[in-house]
Design a protein around this motif. Sequence first.
Motif, short mmCIF file in Angstrom:
data_model
loop_
_atom_site.label_atom_id
_atom_site.label_comp_id
_atom_site.label_asym_id
_atom_site.label_seq_id
_atom_site.Cartn_x
_atom_site.Cartn_y
_atom_site.Cartn_z
N ALA A 74 14.72 6.81 7.78
CA ALA A 74 13.30 6.71 7.47
C ALA A 74 13.05 6.58 5.97
CB ALA A 74 12.56 7.93 8.02
N CYS A 75 13.79 7.36 5.19
CA CYS A 75 13.54 7.39 3.74
C CYS A 75 14.36 6.36 2.96
CB CYS A 75 13.82 8.79 3.19
SG CYS A 75 12.72 10.05 3.87
N LYS A 76 15.64 6.36 3.18
CA LYS A 76 16.52 5.49 2.37
C LYS A 76 16.42 4.02 2.80
CE LYS A 76 19.85 4.97 -0.75
NZ LYS A 76 19.80 5.44 -2.13
N ALA A 77 16.38 3.80 4.11
CA ALA A 77 16.36 2.41 4.59
C ALA A 77 14.94 1.88 4.74
CB ALA A 77 17.11 2.32 5.93
N ALA A 78 14.03 2.73 5.22
CA ALA A 78 12.68 2.22 5.53
C ALA A 78 11.62 2.61 4.51
CB ALA A 78 12.28 2.68 6.93
N GLY A 79 11.98 3.42 3.52
CA GLY A 79 11.07 3.65 2.40
C GLY A 79 10.04 4.75 2.53
N ALA A 80 10.15 5.61 3.55
CA ALA A 80 9.20 6.72 3.65
C ALA A 80 9.41 7.66 2.47
CB ALA A 80 9.40 7.47 4.97
N TYR A 128 5.92 0.17 7.71
CA TYR A 128 6.05 0.75 6.37
C TYR A 128 5.47 2.17 6.36
CZ TYR A 128 6.76 -4.17 5.69
OH TYR A 128 7.22 -5.45 5.83
N PRO A 129 6.02 3.04 7.19
CA PRO A 129 5.48 4.40 7.28
C PRO A 129 5.65 5.15 5.96
CG PRO A 129 6.92 3.92 9.14
CD PRO A 129 7.15 2.86 8.11
N ALA A 130 4.69 6.02 5.67
CA ALA A 130 4.69 6.74 4.41
C ALA A 130 5.50 8.02 4.48
CB ALA A 130 3.25 7.06 4.00
N ALA A 131 5.73 8.52 5.70
CA ALA A 131 6.38 9.83 5.83
C ALA A 131 7.17 9.90 7.13
CB ALA A 131 5.32 10.93 5.82
N VAL A 132 8.08 10.87 7.17
CA VAL A 132 8.73 11.21 8.43
C VAL A 132 8.40 12.67 8.70
CG1 VAL A 132 10.94 11.56 7.21
CG2 VAL A 132 10.92 11.45 9.70
N VAL A 133 7.86 12.92 9.88
CA VAL A 133 7.44 14.27 10.23
C VAL A 133 8.37 14.82 11.29
CG1 VAL A 133 5.56 15.69 11.16
CG2 VAL A 133 5.02 13.71 9.71
N GLN A 176 0.83 -1.21 0.00
CA GLN A 176 0.00 0.00 0.00
C GLN A 176 0.86 1.26 0.00
OE1 GLN A 176 -2.05 -0.78 3.61
NE2 GLN A 176 -2.99 -2.62 2.77
N ARG A 177 1.87 1.26 0.86
CA ARG A 177 2.74 2.43 0.96
C ARG A 177 3.50 2.65 -0.35
NH1 ARG A 177 7.62 2.84 3.84
NH2 ARG A 177 8.22 0.95 2.70
N ASP A 178 4.05 1.55 -0.90
CA ASP A 178 4.91 1.68 -2.06
C ASP A 178 4.18 2.20 -3.30
OD1 ASP A 178 6.96 0.89 -0.51
OD2 ASP A 178 7.17 -1.12 -1.35
N LYS A 179 2.88 1.94 -3.39
CA LYS A 179 2.19 2.39 -4.60
C LYS A 179 1.72 3.84 -4.53
CE LYS A 179 -2.50 0.62 -3.92
NZ LYS A 179 -3.46 -0.40 -4.37
N THR A 220 2.31 7.87 -4.33
CA THR A 220 3.34 8.86 -4.66
C THR A 220 3.49 9.82 -3.48
OG1 THR A 220 1.78 10.45 -5.58
CG2 THR A 220 2.64 8.76 -7.09
N PRO A 221 4.61 10.54 -3.42
CA PRO A 221 4.75 11.53 -2.34
C PRO A 221 3.59 12.53 -2.34
CG PRO A 221 6.87 11.18 -3.41
CD PRO A 221 5.85 10.41 -4.22
N GLU A 222 3.16 12.92 -3.52
CA GLU A 222 2.06 13.89 -3.61
C GLU A 222 0.77 13.31 -3.04
OE1 GLU A 222 4.26 13.31 -6.03
OE2 GLU A 222 5.28 15.24 -5.91
N GLU A 223 0.52 12.04 -3.33
CA GLU A 223 -0.70 11.39 -2.81
C GLU A 223 -0.66 11.30 -1.29
OE1 GLU A 223 -1.89 8.46 -6.58
OE2 GLU A 223 -0.54 7.73 -5.01
N ILE A 224 0.53 11.05 -0.77
CA ILE A 224 0.66 10.95 0.68
C ILE A 224 0.37 12.30 1.33
CG2 ILE A 224 2.37 10.63 2.53
CD1 ILE A 224 3.64 8.45 0.56
N ILE A 225 0.88 13.36 0.72
CA ILE A 225 0.62 14.71 1.25
C ILE A 225 -0.87 15.04 1.16
CG2 ILE A 225 1.00 17.17 0.82
CD1 ILE A 225 3.93 16.41 0.11
N THR A 226 -1.48 14.66 0.05
CA THR A 226 -2.92 14.89 -0.10
C THR A 226 -3.70 14.19 1.01
OG1 THR A 226 -2.74 15.10 -2.49
CG2 THR A 226 -4.90 14.53 -1.63
N GLU A 227 -3.30 12.97 1.32
CA GLU A 227 -4.02 12.24 2.37
C GLU A 227 -3.78 12.85 3.75
OE1 GLU A 227 -6.34 10.32 1.73
OE2 GLU A 227 -5.91 10.14 -0.41
#
Length: 251
Positions: free
Chosen positions: A142-148, A95-100, A52-55, A57-64
Amino acid sequence: MKSKTIEGASGEYGHLDRRTFLTVTSAAIGLGVLGESLFGNLVYADALTKEQRDKMTPEEIITEMKRGNERFRKGERRARDFLKEQQQASAKGQYPAAVVLSCIESRAPAEVIMDLGIGDIFNAHVAGNIAKSDILGSMEFACKAAGAKVVLVMGHTACGAIKGAIDNVELGNLTGLLAKIKPAVKATSFKGERASKNAAFVDAVARKNVELTMAGIRNNSAVLKELASKGTIKIAGSMYDLETATVDFFA
Ligand SMILES: [Zn+2]
């Protein structure tokens, strides 16, 4: 007779078809929800799966995230089974989508104000939401290793750390921390009284501080800069208004 037989058969198959359809539909809805589960619109959310996370886009994550804040503002937060989210997240990994990156501010908890669940985001908190090496290292993990896919810097109104930097407060280790916010005080162009008692100035500095933090992330992390230039991640900024409960995304 023929017609009856056909009708009968049709009815039978129709029945089966309907059942199949319902099953498929349920599955599809389930996937639909899960697909947007970060963040979707159904009654319950579950912890994000890797797929779910991988599909997204960054923009979609921000929209959500924006939608989640909208739900929070309207008092429409989704019912959540935190224990179920916890168990699912624990069982399958995270599989977090973002780091805040946000302030230690007690009135701005990211998951609550953006209606997110367990496992949806990584959180980094430091007074004044500044990004120095340990925080950058955390973001790189968070981003490079865990995919956020999103790095969201979030400042907030009426920030005590910003006021402290404006007032040149000195207190133990806080002195050194506030020194890292002071460039934002200097860099803020503002017509009016440049004082901590002026709420508009404090918020203008907080906004500038988010901008400088975003720039600092690019300048001081080759890892994140590269991911951002490839479009793998997006580095975004925002300000949270404590009074209106609105997360104002810069873009
Ligand atoms: Zn603060």
